[in-house]
Each structure stands twice: as structure tokens, then as C-alpha cells.
Design an enzyme around this catalytic site. Structure first.
Site, short mmCIF file in Angstrom:
data_model
loop_
_atom_site.label_atom_id
_atom_site.label_comp_id
_atom_site.label_asym_id
_atom_site.label_seq_id
_atom_site.Cartn_x
_atom_site.Cartn_y
_atom_site.Cartn_z
N CYS A 130 1.30 0.59 1.31
CA CYS A 130 0.66 0.97 0.01
C CYS A 130 0.48 2.61 0.00
CB CYS A 130 -0.55 0.34 0.26
SG CYS A 130 -1.56 0.72 -1.55
N CYS A 133 -2.68 3.68 -1.53
CA CYS A 133 -4.11 3.64 -0.38
C CYS A 133 -4.04 4.61 0.52
CB CYS A 133 -3.80 2.20 0.16
SG CYS A 133 -3.46 0.69 -0.76
N ASP A 134 -2.67 4.92 1.17
CA ASP A 134 -2.59 5.61 2.39
C ASP A 134 -1.83 7.02 2.13
OD1 ASP A 134 -4.11 3.54 3.69
OD2 ASP A 134 -2.16 2.59 4.11
#
Ligand code: NAP
Length: 296
Positions: A130, A133-134
Site C-alpha cells: 500500500c 499507507c507506507d
């Protein structure tokens, strides 16, 4: 009999439990793996309102504690099928039957894996599924993205804005992604497509240091700090196919109201048909589904 059975103890399911329990309903959550769902494996969450930075595990633990303190009960059991009857529903598991007036399906979905031997070892140590997300953890670094769909190209473009260099590794020479994204990839100076290439191994000692790709009959090594695997997602709702309508990819057909084709059954979070699969939208679904289930 519970008022509401929630299948899945991820963000959507636990949020639904909090809302339903606060509304005075008896709530049973069925979960067959660990509590917290996908997010519990994320090293850091920095895009959930109210938390500048929190580990996925700590976030999951807090959600679970909140749901339990309000009276929700967890049973570790896999929902194998659900039957509709005169009183409501019976959720069948390997350990017995659970009757309820309403059911919320919050089974999530999982990112498709490359199925490489070292894959699990590098999750959170350079390997992510992701970019939203990261991605921020790789600012100024070199990363690679695998995949040729819209998610992969969007991720590569997003990463190209913050990373020094982005490789886009795709197994064919044409993309499945929408044309606009393909054009943007072609125009990004620090984004290098590696086509007709498949990742054959992940290399590194403590964290990912490089990937080996099989390309045009040969092999080459790409040094990279991170690898984002964006090769689609997999839903696992086959057990409920006779109860609720699924789309061609196995997601439960439900709109923003979380109502499924079966009255009294709701779908919340990543397991339902939707555009944006994020922690925040899972939480929103949990609230919507719970409030609707309370009225059954
Ligand atoms: P997707 O469209 O199914 O694309 C998956 C990509 O991964 C494909 O290019 C596929 O290659 C590749 N792939 C699959 N398995 C692989 C493997 N084992 N090894 C290497 N490559 C593999 O998935 P997605 O990109 O996650 O998108 C899912 C849906 O959401 C799509 O309908 C998409 O349009 C939509 N979406 C839209 C947007 C947007 O901005 N409009 C953004 C994200 C997602 P092949 O092409 O060779 O099959």
C-alpha cells in the site's frame, strides 16, 4: 441469540461493534485469524485522523479494547455459512451455530501476493502492499512498484513525487491501467518502466536491498529500498455466495448504505464493492452498517 453478529474483527467490524454495543445491542464478533485485520500488519499508520503516528498493531489493540469494554464479545471461529430463518440468521462455524437477528459481514480482503519464498519476511522491512499507507517512509529513496493496473501506476506516480527514483516492474509490455495514468507514467522523469519482467527473488539481510527480475530470458538485479506490490486484491466471500450477491471479483455487492441483496445482512469495509479501500472508509462503513443493523 445475539442482536448482531459481526463476521470479521478488522477496522470495519470493530467499529461496527463499538456503534452497535453503544446502542445497547448484544454483539458477537466472529474472527478466524488475529484481531485487527490487514492494518495490524502495517508498521505505522499516519493517515488516520486523530493519530499522527501509530503502529497498526497498537491501533488494532485500541479498537478491540474499546469494543470489548462496551460489551462486544469475540469468538474465535470461522463463519463457514449463514442461513436465513424465521428469527433472523444462523451463522454456522466449525465450533457450533451462532443465531442473530442481523449480520454484518466485515471480512476484508487481502492484497494479492507475489507468492515468493521471502515475501512474508520482508513485509514492513521494505516490502509493502500500500503506497498510500507506507509511501511516505521512502521519501528521497529508490523504490520499485510491481503491477500494470491502475493501482500500480497510481502508486508509482504518487511515489515518483516523493522518491528519488521509481522502477515500475510489469510482466507485459502493455498496461491494464487507464490511459491517462499510462500517459503520466510516460512523462515522469524519475519513473523507469521495466517491462516484460517478473520479480523472481527478494534480496536483503535485515531489510530489502534489491530484487532480481527475470526479463527477456535473462535476469537482472535492481537495487531498491522498497518494493510496493500492487497486483490486485483478493476477496474471500465464497462462503456467503448463496446468501448475498457477489460481483465478478468476489466482493459483496453493497452501496454506501452497506445493504446487501439479503435484508438483514450488511457488508462493511474492504469486503464490499467500493472505490476507496482505506482505514477511514472501513471505519465509516462500520458505523453505517451498525446503525442500519440496529434498526432490523
Ligand atoms: P488490476 O486492474 O487487476 O491489475 C493488476 C495488475 O497486476 C495487472 O497489471 C496484472 O498483470 C498484474 N498482476 C496480477 N497478478 C500478478 C502476478 N502474480 N505477478 C505480477 N503481476 C501480476 O488491479 P488493481 O490495479 O488493483 O485495480 C483493481 C480495480 O480498481 C480495477 O478495476 C481498477 O481499474 C480500479 N482502480 C482504479 C483506479 C483509478 O484511478 N481509476 C485506481 C486504482 C484501482 P496483467 O495486466 O498482465 O494481468
Amino acid at each position: 441469540m445475539s442482536d448482531i453478529i459481526i463476521v470479521g474483527a478488522g477496522c470495519a467490524g470493530l467499529t461496527a461493534a463499538i456503534y452497535a454495543a453503544r446502542a445497547g445491542k448484544s454483539v458477537t464478533i466472529l474472527e478466524n485469524e488475529g484481531v485487527g485485520g490487514q492494518i495490524s500488519t502495517s508498521p505505522r499508520v499516519e493517515n488516520y485522523p486523530g493519530f499522527k503516528s501509530i503502529s497498526g498493531m497498537e491501533f488494532s489493540d485500541k479498537l478491540f479494547e474499546q469494543a470489548c469494554d462496551l460489551g462486544a464479545e469475540l469468538e474465535l471461529a470461522r463463519a463457514e455459512s449463514i442461513e436465513k430463518n424465521a428469527e433472523g440468521f444462523t451463522v454456522k462455524t466449525e465450533f457450533g451455530d451462532y443465531p442473530a437477528r442481523a449480520v454484518i459481514l466485515a471480512t476484508g480482503c487481502r492484497h494479492r501476493r507475489l507468492e515468493l519464498p521471502e515475501e512474508e519476511r520482508f513485509v514492513g522491512k521494505g516490502l509493502s502492499y500500500c503506497a498510500v499507507c507506507d509511501g511516505a517512509f521512502f521519501k528521497g529513496k529508490t523504490v520499485a512498484v510491481v503491477g500494470g493496473g491502475s493501482a500500480a501506476l497510481q502508486s508509482a506516480l504518487m511515489l515518483a513525487e516523493i522518491c528519488e527514483k521509481v522502477y515500475l516492474i510489469h510482466r507485459r509490455d502493455t498496461y491494464r491501467a487507464e490511459e491517462k495514468l499510462v500517459e503520466q507514467v510516460g512523462a515522469a522523469a524519475n519513473l523507469e518502466p521495466v517491462l516484460n519482467a517478473t520479480v523472481s527473488s527478494l534480496n536483503g539481510t535485515d531489510s530489502l536491498e534489491s530484487v532480481t527480475v527475470a526479463v527477456n530470458g535473462g535476469r537482472s538485479e535492481i537495487k531498491t529500498d522498497g518494493l510496493f506490490v500492487c497486483i490486485g486484491q483478493q476477496a474471500d466471500n465464497a462462503a456467503f455466495a448463496s446468501l448475498v450477491a457477489l460481483d465478478e471479483n468476489g466482493y459483496i455487492v453493497a452501496g454506501e448504505d452497506c445493504r446487501t441483496s439479503c435484508e438483514g445482512v450488511f457488508a462493511a469495509g474492504d469486503c464490499r464493492t467500493k472505490q476507496v479501500r482505506q482505514l477511514t472508509t472501513a471505519a465509516a462503513d462500520g458505523a453505517v452498517a451498525a446503525l442500519a443493523a440496529c434498526r432490523v
